[in-house]
Structure formats: C-alpha cells, structure tokens
Design a protein around this motif. Structure first.
Motif, PDB file in Angstrom:
ATOM      1  N   LEU A  45     109.325  -5.175  68.878  1.00 38.84           N
ATOM      2  CA  LEU A  45     109.300  -5.001  67.422  1.00 38.84           C
ATOM      3  C   LEU A  45     110.682  -5.223  66.818  1.00 38.84           C
ATOM      4  CD1 LEU A  45     106.973  -1.962  66.720  1.00 38.84           C
ATOM      5  CD2 LEU A  45     106.867  -4.182  65.615  1.00 38.84           C
ATOM      6  N   ALA A  46     111.693  -4.732  67.516  1.00 37.99           N
ATOM      7  CA  ALA A  46     113.059  -4.896  67.026  1.00 37.99           C
ATOM      8  C   ALA A  46     113.414  -6.372  66.946  1.00 37.99           C
ATOM      9  CB  ALA A  46     114.036  -4.166  67.943  1.00 37.99           C
ATOM     10  N   LYS A  47     113.005  -7.133  67.961  1.00 35.24           N
ATOM     11  CA  LYS A  47     113.280  -8.567  67.955  1.00 35.24           C
ATOM     12  C   LYS A  47     112.552  -9.251  66.820  1.00 35.24           C
ATOM     13  CE  LYS A  47     114.183  -8.697  72.867  1.00 35.24           C
ATOM     14  NZ  LYS A  47     113.475  -8.656  74.139  1.00 35.24           N
ATOM     15  N   LYS A  48     111.337  -8.793  66.574  1.00 35.44           N
ATOM     16  CA  LYS A  48     110.507  -9.393  65.531  1.00 35.44           C
ATOM     17  C   LYS A  48     111.153  -9.273  64.147  1.00 35.44           C
ATOM     18  CE  LYS A  48     105.669  -9.233  64.198  1.00 35.44           C
ATOM     19  NZ  LYS A  48     104.442  -8.446  64.328  1.00 35.44           N
ATOM     20  N   ILE A  49     111.732  -8.109  63.854  1.00 40.06           N
ATOM     21  CA  ILE A  49     112.361  -7.952  62.542  1.00 40.06           C
ATOM     22  C   ILE A  49     113.855  -8.224  62.578  1.00 40.06           C
ATOM     23  CG2 ILE A  49     110.624  -6.287  61.747  1.00 40.06           C
ATOM     24  CD1 ILE A  49     112.925  -4.151  62.057  1.00 40.06           C
ATOM     25  N   GLY A  50     114.387  -8.509  63.771  1.00 33.96           N
ATOM     26  CA  GLY A  50     115.796  -8.866  63.882  1.00 33.96           C
ATOM     27  C   GLY A  50     116.734  -7.670  63.906  1.00 33.96           C
ATOM     28  N   ALA A  51     116.232  -6.495  64.309  1.00 33.66           N
ATOM     29  CA  ALA A  51     117.074  -5.306  64.371  1.00 33.66           C
ATOM     30  C   ALA A  51     117.993  -5.364  65.582  1.00 33.66           C
ATOM     31  CB  ALA A  51     116.197  -4.060  64.447  1.00 33.66           C
ATOM     32  N   LYS A  52     119.265  -5.099  65.361  1.00 30.32           N
ATOM     33  CA  LYS A  52     120.220  -5.181  66.470  1.00 30.32           C
ATOM     34  C   LYS A  52     120.847  -3.843  66.817  1.00 30.32           C
ATOM     35  CE  LYS A  52     121.433 -10.039  65.917  1.00 30.32           C
ATOM     36  NZ  LYS A  52     120.494 -10.335  64.822  1.00 30.32           N
ATOM     37  N   ILE A  53     120.759  -2.864  65.933  1.00 31.56           N
ATOM     38  CA  ILE A  53     121.279  -1.545  66.270  1.00 31.56           C
ATOM     39  C   ILE A  53     120.160  -0.511  66.109  1.00 31.56           C
ATOM     40  CG2 ILE A  53     123.604  -2.199  65.515  1.00 31.56           C
ATOM     41  CD1 ILE A  53     123.123  -0.078  63.225  1.00 31.56           C
TER      42      ILE A  53
END
Ligand code: ZN
Length: 63
Positions: A45-53
C-alpha cells in the motif's frame, strides 16, 4: 481540529498548514479514510501511494 491531508504525498497533517514531508501547502480536509504505515519499504500500500516514511496517510482525497 479537523485533520488535513497533503494532496501530493497523502500524509495526514494534524497541525500547521504545510506538509512536513514534501513541503507542499496544497492540503485539504476533503479526504475519506486513512491508513497507518509502519514499514513503507515492505508495504504494498505504501508503494502504491508513494509513501516513503512511516506515518498516517489518506487513502482517498476528494477535494
Ligand atoms: Zn506532502
């Protein structure tokens, strides 16, 4: 106070009018649900929305 979400990186912002991650001032209170990401590198999910932290992110932004 209503929490707001950054339009660029989807981070939920509880205070201030600027995103602490990307520095964007494009924030909105028109978001629907959120998720908490603990481990961005191993979260699809983090990759999907581009979350890095790690943090709280809005899943969908409406406005
Ligand atoms: Zn941001």
């Amino acid at each position: 106070m209503v929490e707001k979400a950054c339009r660029s990186c989807h981070l939920i912002i509880s205070e201030g009018s600027q995103c602490p991650i990307c520095g964007s001032k494009e924030i909105t209170d028109k978001w629907a649900s959120y998720m908490v990401i603990f481990d961005p590198e191993n979260s699809e999910l983090a990759k999907k929305i581009g979350a890095k932290i790690p943090g709280k992110y809005a899943i969908s932004i409406k406005g």
